[in-house]
Design an enzyme around this catalytic site. Structure first.
Site, PDB file in Angstrom:
ATOM      1  N   TYR A 138       2.214   8.799  -5.355  1.00 21.64           N
ATOM      2  CA  TYR A 138       1.532  10.040  -4.997  1.00 21.64           C
ATOM      3  C   TYR A 138       2.186  11.238  -5.682  1.00 21.64           C
ATOM      4  O   TYR A 138       2.367  12.301  -5.084  1.00 21.64           O
ATOM      5  CB  TYR A 138       1.515  10.234  -3.468  1.00 21.64           C
ATOM      6  N   LYS A 184       6.752  -5.023  -5.570  1.00 24.94           N
ATOM      7  CA  LYS A 184       5.687  -5.660  -6.353  1.00 24.94           C
ATOM      8  C   LYS A 184       6.227  -5.749  -7.779  1.00 24.94           C
ATOM      9  O   LYS A 184       5.561  -5.389  -8.746  1.00 24.94           O
ATOM     10  CB  LYS A 184       4.405  -4.816  -6.280  1.00 24.94           C
ATOM     11  N   ASP A 217       1.810  -7.719  -1.169  1.00 24.61           N
ATOM     12  CA  ASP A 217       0.617  -8.472  -0.755  1.00 24.61           C
ATOM     13  C   ASP A 217       1.014  -9.587   0.221  1.00 24.61           C
ATOM     14  O   ASP A 217       0.372  -9.798   1.256  1.00 24.61           O
ATOM     15  CB  ASP A 217      -0.151  -9.021  -1.976  1.00 24.61           C
ATOM     16  N   ASP A 241       1.751   3.595   3.052  1.00 23.14           N
ATOM     17  CA  ASP A 241       0.491   4.125   3.563  1.00 23.14           C
ATOM     18  C   ASP A 241      -0.425   2.978   3.989  1.00 23.14           C
ATOM     19  O   ASP A 241      -0.989   2.959   5.095  1.00 23.14           O
ATOM     20  CB  ASP A 241      -0.156   4.964   2.447  1.00 23.14           C
ATOM     21  N   ASP A 245      -1.493   1.400   8.167  1.00 23.64           N
ATOM     22  CA  ASP A 245      -2.814   1.270   8.805  1.00 23.64           C
ATOM     23  C   ASP A 245      -3.001  -0.167   9.302  1.00 23.64           C
ATOM     24  O   ASP A 245      -3.539  -0.403  10.385  1.00 23.64           O
ATOM     25  CB  ASP A 245      -3.960   1.635   7.838  1.00 23.64           C
TER      26      ASP A 245
HETATM   27 MN    MN Z   1      -2.976   6.818   5.462  1.00 26.27          MN
END
Ligand code: MN
Ligand code: NAD
Length: 349
Positions: A138, A184, A217, A241, A245
Site C-alpha cells: 500500500y 510468499k 495462501d 488486510d 477479514d
Molecule cells: Mn480491510
C-alpha cells in the site's frame, strides 16, 4: 479526576454514523465510572464532505488531528465515490502521517457466538494479527495509463524489522507464545525474500517464541482447517488486510472485529476503528452490529492508560454475547444497533 483525554471522532460514512455513537455511549460510561474523563471533538469528514467540497477532509486535517491523544474512526466509503479516492485521501494518509505502523487486529471466537467452522469453538479460534500498516503493497506508488498499470510495493528493512519485532514481543507475552509469519517468498522473489530474512534475524532474540513461516495462501487455508494452532500472525499490509477479514469471518462476524492503528512510540496519535467498512448494503437501517466499534474503543482506552475501563468493556461484550438474548442480524438475530448498545451499557458496572 485527571485532565480529559482528547479524542478526535470521525464517524465517516454509512454505518460509521451508527456504530460510532454506540461506541461513544459505551466508552463514556466505562471511562467516567473509572474516573478517566474523555473529551470528544467531532469531525464531519468523509464522502459527504467530498461531495460538498471536493476533499475527504479539511485541507489542514492532519495538522489538526496531530494534537489529539487518539483518533476514533468509523468507516469510510460510499458507492458514488471511488474507493481508492476515499481510502487514499483519508484512512491511508492518517496511518502514514502518524506513523501508525502497527495494525493490531484480534480474531477471537467468543462464547455464545456461532462461527461458520463446523465443530470449532472459542478454544480453537483465538488469534491476533500484527499487520504492517505503513508501507508494503500500500505504498501508493505506481501509474495507470492506457496501456496498463504498475503498482510498486516498498519494503524497507527498518519497516519489516519494527513490525516483526513488535509481533515477537507480543507473542512472548501471550500464553502460547506462537508466531506465524505470512510470506510468499516463492513468487515474490524480492520483497518477501527480504521479509523472511528479517524474520529469521529477529527470531534469534526470542528463543522463547516458537515460530514458523507459511506462504500466505497456505496460511489462509490453515486458518480454516486448523485455527487452533495459530496465535500471533505477522504479515504485510496487503496480507494482513486479507487475512483479518477471514479471521473476522471465522470469529462469527465482520461486525465484531476491532482494529488498532498504533504508533507504539507515542510520538503521534494512534487511531482505533472497527475493521469493517461503511456497509452501504445495511446503512441507515439501524441494524449494524456496534461491537467492532465498541471493542475498538476498548483498545483505545487501553492505549490511553485506562486498562480497567477497557477490561470492563470487553467483559460487557463477552457477557452480552454469552447471554445470546440480544443479537444483531449479522449474528443471526433481530436486534437493532440501539438494542445492542443498551445491552452493552447495562452490563457495565
Ligand atoms: Mn480491510
Ligand atoms: P464492508 O465491511 O463495509 O461490508 C462487508 C459485508 O459485511 C457487508 O455485507 C456488510 O453489511 C457486512 N458488515 C460490515 N460491518 C458490519 C456490521 N458492523 N454489522 C453487520 N454487518 C456488517 O466491506 P465492503 O462492502 O467491501 O466495503 C464497503 C465500503 O467500505 C467500500 O467503500 C470500502 O472501500 C469501504 N471500506 C472502508 C474501510 C475503512 O474505512 N477502513 C474498510 C473496509 C472497507
Amino acid at each position: 479526576m485527571s485532565a480529559p483525554r482528547r479524542i478526535a471522532v470521525i464517524p465517516g460514512d454509512g454505518i460509521g454514523h451508527e456504530v460510532i455513537p454506540a461506541g461513544l455511549a459505551v466508552l463514556t460510561r466505562a471511562a467516567e465510572s473509572g474516573g478517566f474523563p474523555l473529551a470528544f471533538e467531532h469531525f464531519d469528514w468523509g464522502c459527504e464532505h467530498y461531495r460538498r467540497t471536493g476533499r475527504m477532509m479539511a485541507a489542514d486535517a492532519l495538522d489538526r488531528l496531530a494534537d489529539f491523544d487518539a483518533i476514533y474512526l468509523g468507516a469510510i466509503g460510499a458507492p458514488d465515490v471511488p474507493d481508492h479516492v476515499s481510502i487514499w485521501e483519508m484512512v491511508l494518509p492518517i496511518r502514514q502521517r502518524f506513523d501508525q505502523y502497527v495494525n493490531l487486529r484480534p480474531m477471537k471466537l467468543l462464547p455464545g457466538v456461532t462461527g461458520p467452522l463446523a465443530g470449532r469453538g472459542p478454544a480453537d479460534v483465538d488469534m491476533i494479527c500484527v499487520r504492517e500498516n505503513s508501507e508494503g503493497e500500500y505504498s501508493g506508488i505506481g501509474c495507470l495509463d492506457a496501456d496498463g498499470a504498475r503498482e510498486e510495493a516498498i519494503f524497507t528493512r527498518r519497516g519489516i524489522e519494527r513490525i516483526v519485532r513488535y509481533a515477537f514481543e507480543l507473542a512472548a507475552r501471550r500464553p502460547r507464545r506462537l508466531l506465524a509469519s505470512a510470506t510468499k517468498s516463492n513468487a515474490l522473489r524480492h520483497s518477501m525474500v527480504l521479509w523472511d530474512e528479517v524474520v529469521e534475524q529477529v527470531a534469534r532474540d526470542f528463543p522463547q517464541v516458537s515460530w514458523r513461516k507459511y506462504h500466505v495462501d497456505a496460511l489462509a487455508a490453515r486458518m480454516v482447517t486448523a485455527p487452533q494452532g495459530l496465535d500471533v500472525i505477522v504479515g504485510s499490509n496487503l496480507f494482513g488486510d486479507i487475512l483479518t477479514d477471514l479471521g473476522a469471518a471465522i470469529s462469527g462476524s465482520l461486525g465484531l472485529a476491532p482494529g488498532a492503528n498504533l504508533n507504539p512510540e507515542r510520538l503521534h496519535p494512534s487511531m482505533f476503528e472497527p475493521i469493517h467498512g461503511s456497509a452501504p448494503d445495511i446503512a441507515g437501517q439501524g441494524i449494524a452490529n456496534p461491537i467492532g466499534a465498541v471493542w475498538a474503543g476498548a483498545l483505545m482506552l487501553d492505549h490511553l492508560g485506562a486498562p480497567e475501563a477497557a477490561r470492563r468493556i470487553e467483559h460487557a461484550i463477552a457477557a452480552v454475547l454469552a447471554d445470546g438474548d440480544v443479537r444483531t442480524p449479522d449474528l443471526g438475530g433481530h436486534a437493532t444497533t440501539a438494542d445492542m448498545t443498551r445491552a452493552l451499557a447495562a452490563r457495565l458496572p
